[in-house]
Scaffold this active site. Structure first.
Site, mmCIF file in Angstrom:
data_model
loop_
_atom_site.group_PDB
_atom_site.id
_atom_site.type_symbol
_atom_site.label_atom_id
_atom_site.label_comp_id
_atom_site.label_asym_id
_atom_site.label_seq_id
_atom_site.Cartn_x
_atom_site.Cartn_y
_atom_site.Cartn_z
ATOM 1 N N GLY A 45 0.833 -1.189 0.000
ATOM 2 C CA GLY A 45 0.000 0.000 0.000
ATOM 3 C C GLY A 45 0.869 1.240 0.000
ATOM 4 O O GLY A 45 2.020 1.198 0.459
ATOM 5 N N GLN A 50 2.741 10.030 1.473
ATOM 6 C CA GLN A 50 4.066 9.390 1.443
ATOM 7 C C GLN A 50 4.881 9.755 0.210
ATOM 8 O O GLN A 50 6.076 9.473 0.160
ATOM 9 C CB GLN A 50 3.911 7.860 1.499
ATOM 10 C CG GLN A 50 3.345 7.370 2.820
ATOM 11 C CD GLN A 50 3.273 5.859 2.836
ATOM 12 O OE1 GLN A 50 2.321 5.278 2.333
ATOM 13 N NE2 GLN A 50 4.288 5.218 3.391
ATOM 14 N N CYS A 105 6.035 0.099 7.424
ATOM 15 C CA CYS A 105 5.597 1.232 6.611
ATOM 16 C C CYS A 105 6.759 1.681 5.735
ATOM 17 O O CYS A 105 7.889 1.771 6.214
ATOM 18 C CB CYS A 105 5.168 2.374 7.531
ATOM 19 S SG CYS A 105 4.595 3.834 6.646
ATOM 20 N N LEU A 106 6.498 1.958 4.470
ATOM 21 C CA LEU A 106 7.578 2.353 3.554
ATOM 22 C C LEU A 106 8.243 3.658 3.985
ATOM 23 O O LEU A 106 9.390 3.916 3.625
ATOM 24 C CB LEU A 106 7.042 2.471 2.120
ATOM 25 C CG LEU A 106 6.558 1.164 1.475
ATOM 26 C CD1 LEU A 106 5.989 1.438 0.090
ATOM 27 C CD2 LEU A 106 7.667 0.128 1.401
ATOM 28 N N HIS A 147 -4.335 0.880 7.783
ATOM 29 C CA HIS A 147 -2.994 1.481 7.820
ATOM 30 C C HIS A 147 -2.904 2.643 6.830
ATOM 31 O O HIS A 147 -2.435 3.729 7.171
ATOM 32 C CB HIS A 147 -1.939 0.407 7.518
ATOM 33 C CG HIS A 147 -0.534 0.931 7.475
ATOM 34 N ND1 HIS A 147 0.413 0.622 8.427
ATOM 35 C CD2 HIS A 147 0.083 1.756 6.586
ATOM 36 C CE1 HIS A 147 1.548 1.250 8.127
ATOM 37 N NE2 HIS A 147 1.382 1.935 7.012
ATOM 38 N N GLU A 148 -3.383 2.410 5.596
ATOM 39 C CA GLU A 148 -3.312 3.467 4.568
ATOM 40 C C GLU A 148 -4.261 4.620 4.896
ATOM 41 O O GLU A 148 -3.923 5.786 4.694
ATOM 42 C CB GLU A 148 -3.623 2.898 3.174
ATOM 43 C CG GLU A 148 -2.643 1.829 2.696
ATOM 44 C CD GLU A 148 -1.189 2.217 2.842
ATOM 45 O OE1 GLU A 148 -0.839 3.395 2.645
ATOM 46 O OE2 GLU A 148 -0.373 1.333 3.183
ATOM 47 N N HIS A 151 -2.806 7.091 7.149
ATOM 48 C CA HIS A 151 -1.890 8.044 6.490
ATOM 49 C C HIS A 151 -2.619 9.309 6.036
ATOM 50 O O HIS A 151 -2.073 10.407 6.142
ATOM 51 C CB HIS A 151 -1.225 7.401 5.263
ATOM 52 C CG HIS A 151 0.005 6.611 5.585
ATOM 53 N ND1 HIS A 151 1.121 7.170 6.170
ATOM 54 C CD2 HIS A 151 0.312 5.310 5.392
ATOM 55 C CE1 HIS A 151 2.049 6.237 6.328
ATOM 56 N NE2 HIS A 151 1.582 5.091 5.865
HETATM 57 NI NI NI Z 1 2.550 3.236 5.825
#
Ligand code: NI
Length: 196
Positions: A45, A50, A105-106, A147-148, A151
């Site tokens: 995701g 991000q 998380c990226l 999670h997304e 963000h």
């Molecule tokens: Ni994340």
């Protein structure tokens, strides 16, 4: 085009993102770039903050989880096709007893921690064609969505940890903000020294 992923500590990750309409400039291209960026980083995701844009847009492709042999056939079938674009998403309902899953998380490379979330959600969003969709998700599909979704609300999974865990990873998070980390994808660090 692969976009640099914004690292922990950048203020854009803390903004409550704004809704968009179908006239948002170059939206199709932005979505394609976000997908490419997510796949390049082996993520399931990626949310617009991000890549530096505080808008209510995220992409998910949870199909890698469909390989997990510990999951039921049914769950794996759902995850295999859980590949969507979510615009202006809302959570209408969240229910069930919280369950734990080890999240990453990226924007926070090399940090993985157990996070508790409710297992069942009812959501509403518009897809890339601005067609309104309502869905019920559970298990890992719900987890990735939550999670997304966090963000676009300016929330990171590390916010949900105990104060003890937060203290333990504090230094690591500070180092990520400074760029003292090896990620195998392109990143943008808020506190990196110039020339790095
Ligand atoms: Ni994340």
């Amino acid at each position: 085009m692969i976009l640099p992923i914004v690292a922990y500590g950048d203020p854009v990750l803390r903004k409550v993102a704004a809704e968009i309409d179908k006239d948002y400039p170059d939206l199709e291209k932005l979505i394609a770039n976000m997908k490419e960026t997510m796949y390049n980083a082996s993520g399931v995701g990626l949310a617009a903050p991000q890549i530096g844009k505080a808008i209510r847009l995220f992409v998910i492709d949870a199909s890698p989880f469909a390989e997990d042999e510990e999951l039921s056939e049914e769950d794996r079938a759902v995850l295999k096709t859980f590949n969507r674009v979510f615009i202006n998403a809302k959570i209408l309902e969240e229910k069930g007893d919280e369950w734990v899953f080890n999240e990453g998380c990226l924007s926070i490379p090399d940090v993985r921690e157990d996070v508790f979330r409710k297992p069942k959600i009812k959501i509403e969003y518009v897809d890339e064609n601005f067609t309104k969709q309502t869905e019920e998700l559970d298990g890992l599909a719900a987890r990735v969505f939550q999670h997304e979704y966090d963000h676009i609300e300016g929330i990171l999974f590390t916010d949900k940890l105990s104060s003890l865990k937060k203290r333990i990873i504090k230094k690591k998070l500070a180092n990520i903000s400074k760029g003292k980390i090896n990620a195998d994808y392109r990143m943008r660090f808020p506190l990196a020294k110039k020339g790095k």
